[in-house]
Design a protein around this motif. Structure first.
Motif, PDB file in Angstrom:
ATOM      1  N   ASN A  83      41.999  51.003 -21.968  1.00 45.33           N
ATOM      2  CA  ASN A  83      42.192  51.362 -23.378  1.00 45.33           C
ATOM      3  C   ASN A  83      41.040  50.843 -24.238  1.00 45.33           C
ATOM      4  OD1 ASN A  83      43.361  49.953 -26.123  1.00 45.33           O
ATOM      5  ND2 ASN A  83      44.005  52.072 -25.916  1.00 45.33           N
ATOM      6  N   SER A 139      40.284  56.759 -28.055  1.00 45.36           N
ATOM      7  CA  SER A 139      41.671  56.261 -28.117  1.00 45.36           C
ATOM      8  C   SER A 139      41.845  55.341 -29.322  1.00 45.36           C
ATOM      9  CB  SER A 139      42.020  55.436 -26.879  1.00 45.36           C
ATOM     10  OG  SER A 139      41.989  56.211 -25.733  1.00 45.36           O
ATOM     11  N   ALA A 158      45.381  49.701 -28.181  1.00 44.83           N
ATOM     12  CA  ALA A 158      46.767  49.608 -27.698  1.00 44.83           C
ATOM     13  C   ALA A 158      47.561  48.501 -28.379  1.00 44.83           C
ATOM     14  CB  ALA A 158      46.768  49.402 -26.181  1.00 44.83           C
ATOM     15  N   SER A 208      50.450  54.844 -19.443  1.00 47.83           N
ATOM     16  CA  SER A 208      49.470  54.372 -20.418  1.00 47.83           C
ATOM     17  C   SER A 208      48.279  53.735 -19.702  1.00 47.83           C
ATOM     18  CB  SER A 208      50.125  53.361 -21.357  1.00 47.83           C
ATOM     19  OG  SER A 208      50.420  52.181 -20.653  1.00 47.83           O
ATOM     20  N   ASP A 209      47.144  53.700 -20.409  1.00 49.51           N
ATOM     21  CA  ASP A 209      45.960  53.033 -19.871  1.00 49.51           C
ATOM     22  C   ASP A 209      46.211  51.541 -19.780  1.00 49.51           C
ATOM     23  OD1 ASP A 209      44.444  55.291 -19.703  1.00 49.51           O
ATOM     24  OD2 ASP A 209      43.465  55.018 -21.648  1.00 49.51           O
TER      25      ASP A 209
END
Ligand code: NAD
Length: 352
Positions: free
Chosen positions: A310, A319, A322, A304-305
């Motif tokens: 993110n 995106s 998160a 994941s970023d």
């Protein structure tokens, strides 16, 4: 790439504000434009880091170059600063605990909606390696179906700092470390909560809790024990997880620990009684070597970023954020319920 670098201002340049300076410097697509803190000496520190300094919060808001305001002040002023920044057209990142109650968070998200700006909370411990290992272990059923998870952080240094010991600032350990452990817990299962029983500790004599223990039962049968302590000279493992096929433990931040599972290839081996105190026991004898498989804790790959990667990608429309605000709201509802349970010393049955 050709997209504009987002300009961020750090509001509250204390321990965490200055750490955000480092995080932003490591990220792409976003840069620290400056900082604001009412304390002169904090501004000198910001200046020594090469950051522009603002003389007031209003000055930050009226700087048209500023895209994002990061709020890293004590907890009591998060809400008013966030709403003002959103109304001034800025995107806002706020430190945890975002607010003390869920209702206050809703006031902020409403302001964000009206201003059409992004509001997000820095729940950074969603990226902690120990947590990602446990999440993977549970979803992959590495110890079978997990029926109990225990998550703890324990120190012996009391409540740190000044404002964290005061109620008016949103102090106390439930709102401090508790919010991290509870946020992680709610990501470990899709199930809703059925009941909560909790106890807050006041060993140090402060007006706020210096730790707590909460037993949280989920509708799918999972029981969680969450504990934060600040007077623990010997600490218990960071994670202890029991499943139908085995047990896992992570002792500490260094990820030391192991996973022990039943060896399905071996027929049941009758345990040999052991001497236990002044008696013998077969029930509590350890499982035999041949009937179990022991494995060390292994890191899981996190694709994941990072939080800031993110954020940049979310602001570019590529995106989803998160840390969704409805998840943060659910954690606050759980925290309110923990306070309620501790106050009444009762089990609170509630759909959360
Ligand atoms: P700190 O006391 O070190 O710093 C807070 C700073 O905010 C101080 O310099 C203070 O002068 C400044 N400040 C106070 N009122 C202000 C205002 N109205 N406007 C601008 N600045 C103001 O505290 P800290 O440990 O850095 O904590 C700050 C926030 O970060 C808290 O919400 C805390 O819970 C959070 N935090 C998060 C993590 C994490 O891992 N996510 C870790 C530590 C702290």
């Amino acid at each position: 790439n050709s997209e504009k670098t987002l300009q961020l201002v750090i509001v509250g340049f204390g321990g965490m504000g200055s750490y955000h300076g480092q995080l932003v410097e490591q990220a792409e697509g976003i840069a620290v434009r400056g900082a604001y803190d009412p304390i002169e000496y904090r501004m000198e520190l910001a200046s020594s880091r090469g950051f522009r300094t603002y003389e007031s919060f209003e000055a930050v808001l009226s700087d048209e170059e500023v895209d994002v305001v990061l709020i890293a002040t004590p907890n009591d002023v998060h809400k008013e600063l966030a709403i003002q920044a959103l109304q001034a057209g800025k995107h806002v990142i706020c430190e945890k605990p975002v607010t003390v109650t869920g209702a206050e968070l809703l006031e902020i998200t409403e302001a964000a909606e009206q201003a059409q700006r992004l509001f997000t909370v820095h729940q950074n411990r969603r990226w902690d390696e120990d947590f990602l290992i446990i999440k993977d272990l549970m979803s992959q059923k590495k110890v079978g179906d997990v029926f109990q998870v225990e998550s703890r952080v324990q120190g012996a240094n009391g409540i740190p700092g000044d404002w964290r010991q005061l109620k008016a600032y949103g102090g106390g350990m439930l709102l401090d470390w508790g919010v991290h452990l509870l946020d992680q817990l709610l990501l470990l299962t899709d199930s809703k909560i059925e009941s909560v029983h909790a106890d807050l500790s006041y060993i140090l004599g402060t007006e706020v809790d210096d730790g707590f223990t909460a037993t949280i039962k989920f509708k799918d049968g999972l029981t969680a024990v969450i504990e934060v302590g600040t007077t623990n000279y010997i600490k218990l493992p960071r994670w202890y997880v029991k499943g139908t096929e085995g047990t896992a433990v992570i002792y500490d931040w260094d990820l030391s620990g192991e996973i022990v599972t039943r060896n399905r290839e071996v027929e049941h081996v009758e345990p040999t009684p052991i001497q236990a105190g002044k008696g013998l026991t077969k029930t509590m004898a350890p499982p035999s070597e041949e009937s179990t498989i022991r494995r060390p804790i292994e890191k899981v790959e996190d694709l994941s970023d990072s939080f800031y990667a993110n954020l940049v990608s979310t602001l570019r429309g590529a995106s989803q954020q998160a840390v969704p605000n409805h998840e943060v709201h659910r954690v606050l509802t759980l925290i309110e319920t923990i306070f309620e349970s501790a106050e009444s010393n009762g089990v609170i049955i509630k759909d959360i």
